[in-house]
Design a protein around this motif. Structure first.
Motif, mmCIF file in Angstrom:
data_model
loop_
_atom_site.group_PDB
_atom_site.id
_atom_site.type_symbol
_atom_site.label_atom_id
_atom_site.label_comp_id
_atom_site.label_asym_id
_atom_site.label_seq_id
_atom_site.Cartn_x
_atom_site.Cartn_y
_atom_site.Cartn_z
ATOM 1 N N TYR A 103 0.829 -1.199 0.000
ATOM 2 C CA TYR A 103 0.000 0.000 0.000
ATOM 3 C C TYR A 103 0.869 1.257 0.000
ATOM 4 O O TYR A 103 2.027 1.246 0.442
ATOM 5 C CB TYR A 103 -0.920 0.036 1.226
ATOM 6 N N LEU A 104 0.277 2.337 -0.493
ATOM 7 C CA LEU A 104 0.874 3.667 -0.445
ATOM 8 C C LEU A 104 -0.145 4.619 0.167
ATOM 9 O O LEU A 104 -1.315 4.629 -0.243
ATOM 10 C CB LEU A 104 1.248 4.153 -1.845
ATOM 11 N N ALA A 105 0.278 5.407 1.142
ATOM 12 C CA ALA A 105 -0.581 6.410 1.771
ATOM 13 C C ALA A 105 -0.159 7.791 1.287
ATOM 14 O O ALA A 105 1.044 8.086 1.212
ATOM 15 C CB ALA A 105 -0.486 6.329 3.294
ATOM 16 N N PHE A 106 -1.149 8.615 0.950
ATOM 17 C CA PHE A 106 -0.877 9.947 0.411
ATOM 18 C C PHE A 106 -1.615 11.005 1.229
ATOM 19 O O PHE A 106 -2.786 10.816 1.591
ATOM 20 C CB PHE A 106 -1.318 10.050 -1.053
ATOM 21 N N GLN A 107 -0.940 12.109 1.503
ATOM 22 C CA GLN A 107 -1.557 13.259 2.160
ATOM 23 C C GLN A 107 -2.327 14.050 1.102
ATOM 24 O O GLN A 107 -1.746 14.596 0.171
ATOM 25 C CB GLN A 107 -0.482 14.133 2.795
ATOM 26 N N SER A 108 -3.654 14.082 1.230
ATOM 27 C CA SER A 108 -4.501 14.742 0.239
ATOM 28 C C SER A 108 -4.840 16.158 0.670
ATOM 29 O O SER A 108 -4.872 16.473 1.863
ATOM 30 C CB SER A 108 -5.786 13.930 0.030
ATOM 31 N N GLY A 109 -5.105 17.004 -0.316
ATOM 32 C CA GLY A 109 -5.388 18.405 -0.038
ATOM 33 C C GLY A 109 -6.757 18.670 0.553
ATOM 34 O O GLY A 109 -7.079 19.825 0.850
ATOM 35 N N ASP A 110 -7.598 17.648 0.744
ATOM 36 C CA ASP A 110 -8.928 17.831 1.331
ATOM 37 C C ASP A 110 -8.970 17.320 2.770
ATOM 38 O O ASP A 110 -9.995 16.802 3.224
ATOM 39 C CB ASP A 110 -9.997 17.138 0.486
ATOM 40 N N ASN A 111 -7.847 17.461 3.491
ATOM 41 C CA ASN A 111 -7.773 17.124 4.925
ATOM 42 C C ASN A 111 -8.043 15.643 5.203
ATOM 43 O O ASN A 111 -8.704 15.292 6.170
ATOM 44 C CB ASN A 111 -8.739 17.976 5.745
ATOM 45 N N GLN A 112 -7.509 14.792 4.367
ATOM 46 C CA GLN A 112 -7.585 13.364 4.629
ATOM 47 C C GLN A 112 -6.356 12.679 4.045
ATOM 48 O O GLN A 112 -5.626 13.254 3.232
ATOM 49 C CB GLN A 112 -8.864 12.752 4.051
ATOM 50 N N ILE A 113 -6.134 11.446 4.476
ATOM 51 C CA ILE A 113 -5.065 10.610 3.948
ATOM 52 C C ILE A 113 -5.713 9.466 3.186
ATOM 53 O O ILE A 113 -6.556 8.750 3.731
ATOM 54 C CB ILE A 113 -4.170 10.073 5.076
ATOM 55 N N VAL A 114 -5.360 9.315 1.927
ATOM 56 C CA VAL A 114 -5.946 8.282 1.072
ATOM 57 C C VAL A 114 -4.908 7.193 0.837
ATOM 58 O O VAL A 114 -3.699 7.425 0.925
ATOM 59 C CB VAL A 114 -6.429 8.872 -0.268
ATOM 60 N N VAL A 115 -5.403 5.989 0.521
ATOM 61 C CA VAL A 115 -4.542 4.821 0.368
ATOM 62 C C VAL A 115 -4.774 4.213 -1.008
ATOM 63 O O VAL A 115 -5.914 4.041 -1.441
ATOM 64 C CB VAL A 115 -4.829 3.777 1.468
#
Length: 520
Positions: free
Chosen positions: A410-422
């Motif tokens: 998996y890869l986790a990304f810091q998203s610009g809408d105040n959440q972390i997506v995988v």
């Protein structure tokens, strides 16, 4: 005073309609989105449309007559016009040729007008670049050389004897121990074995601050633990300095690396930790010796480097193998691949439409995933400049930072809408919609995130100065605390977070105040 009698309404006239919008009355009409879009695009491209309620013509009636009332969905240009358009386009090329004459262009083939525009803009850029490079002063050629100075190349490797003003200063209490070993030696007198190959440790969430490193005068841009052992900590800052800290024993400042003239964006150790790269807003990339502080090589693309990554060895022991290549993501939407030994540019990946934010290696370092300000995610085979996966959904925000799960799946990304997506780090690279981490604010900042070595917890900074910890499996926010000394008011967002690779509950954080805080 006289009273005027109110006249009775005329039954033959329709009753006036009440206002249902602030500006009057709007009649409701049932119209599908498809019909509305078709008429809207017809008016934009052909100059006329049909009024939904009455069918009356709106716009250029002569165009409607010439095209026999065709709308956007039914109108097709004449065959001769279509052939003329196709004749102006470049050939798609041969799929077996990667670059050069006859190379495969496919859907990216350009038209003549676009090619002429690109060439004209390239000439303008070259003129501007030449204006920046040349200084108005008299050129005196050395004896025995040509009187014409040589032009610098776009990708210039370091030249032997060409010093860039790099300096280093040792701050530690002693350079060697009683056995003549420098700080590169992993300490053995600790309660934990930092050299063991057994990495099966169970992590816990830290609860208190145990140390603060101070030395930087401006915000911290990157924090990197020494590979595998984590007995040293490297930091870069907007004050143009790079500093190396001792994580154990006296926890002192060991060495300062100076040589950049502007903020240092990113730093990256090679797999053995003997060397590291630094990228700065001064458009320079420099390779340093970790032990002695010497600048070994210099590289530049002519643009600002945002993120830099050594390419880890493939199918080799990462502790003994040497990394000879690295990737750099720049402000001109490109990822450039360099060879450390020769200083040459090997490959260029240029499909992104915005500055590069992150580069993450996956699939045992055979592939890598990049994100950009263009709100897209692209996956590449290493060395091949054509993406194997392109993800750009309408609901996506820019992905500013990335972290790889220890399992490699998996890869986790810091998203610009105040959440972390995988996203999955496998062939399909699909988003895991069931796994999303919320409860923090990150919009407007490039805030780090990191996953614990056992893969159990996910940590992230916060624009309010907090550090947040989630359970990886459930997505539950376990704990958050203010990343400042003794609970004092935060001086800004917490932008940098990193887990210690060997300790069970050690986390390092930093922010805009220039202080690095160590938690346990």
């Amino acid at each position: 005073m006289s009273l005027i009698p109110r006249q009775a309404p005329d039954p033959s006239q329709p009753a006036p309609k009440r206002k249902n919008v602030p500006t009057g009355f709007a009649e409701e009409i049932a119209l599908s989105r498809t019909s509305f879009t078709a008429q809207h695009r017809t008016y934009q491209s052909l100059g006329y449309a049909r009024e939904p309620a009455t069918g009356a013509l709106i716009g250029a009636s002569n165009n409607e007559v010439a095209l026999s009332g065709a709308d956007f969905t039914t109108h097709r240009p004449a065959k001769a016009i279509s052939e003329a358009w196709r004749s102006k386009r470049q050939k798609k090329g041969d799929a077996s040729i990667v670059s050069g004459d006859g190379s495969y262009k496919g859907p990216w083939a350009k038209y003549e007008e676009q090619t002429r525009y690109d060439e004209s803009m390239k000439e303008v850029g070259e003129e501007l670049a030449s204006d920046e490079e040349w200084v108005e002063e008299e050129f005196v050629a050395p004896a025995g050389t040509s009187a014409v100075p040589a032009l610098a190349t776009d990708y210039a490797p370091a030249v032997e004897g060409d010093e860039g003003g790099e300096t280093t200063e040792f701050h530690g209490s002693q350079q060697t121990d009683y056995q003549g070993r420098t700080y590169m030696h992993v300490p053995q007198d600790l309660g934990i074995d930092l050299t063991s190959q057994n990495t099966e440790i169970k992590n816990y969430i830290p609860s208190k601050q145990i140390h603060t490193w101070r030395g930087h005068t401006k915000p911290i841009n990157a924090l990197r633990f020494f590979p595998n052992s984590g007995h040293l900590l490297l930091s870069s800052s907007a004050d143009t300095k790079i500093k190396l800290w001792d994580v154990y024993h006296q926890r002192e400042l060991l060495r300062t690396f100076s040589g950049h003239s502007k903020s240092v964006n990113d730093i990256c150790f090679n797999p053995t930790g003997t060397q590291f790269l630094s990228a700065s807003y001064d458009k320079q990339i420099k390779l340093w010796d970790t032990e002695y502080g010497k600048c070994i090589s210099r590289f530049t693309t002519g643009k600002i480097p945002h993120v830099i990554k050594f390419h880890p060895p493939i199918d080799e022991d990462p502790l003994t193998a040497l990394s000879t290549e690295f990737l750099v993501g720049t402000s001109d939407n490109k990822i450039v691949q360099f060879d450390v030994r020769s200083g040459d540019k090997i490959q260029e990946y240029d499909h992104h439409l915005g500055p590069i934010n992150s580069i993450t290696f996956v699939d045992e370092n055979r592939r890598f995933v990049t994100t950009s300000d263009d709100k897209s995610l692209r996956a590449w085979d290493y060395g091949i400049p054509v993406p194997i996966k392109f993800i750009a959904e309408p609901y996506m925000f820019a992905l500013s930072r990335a972290a790889s799960h220890p399992s490699g799946k998996y890869l986790a990304f810091q998203s610009g809408d105040n959440q972390i997506v995988v996203y999955a780090a496998t062939d399909r690279f699909r988003q895991n919609r069931k796994k999303s981490f919320r409860g923090h604010n990150s919009a407007g900042y490039a805030i780090d995130l990191d996953i614990s070595p056992d893969g159990q917890f996910l940590a992230s900074g916060d624009s309010g100065g907090y550090v947040c910890f989630w359970d990886w499996k459930t997505g539950k926010l376990y704990h958050k605390f203010l990343a400042s000394e003794k609970g004092a008011a935060s001086k800004g967002p917490c932008t940098r977070v990193a887990w210690h690779p060997r300790e069970t509950s050690k986390v390092v954080t930093a922010g805009l105040d220039g202080a690095i805080r160590y938690w346990d």
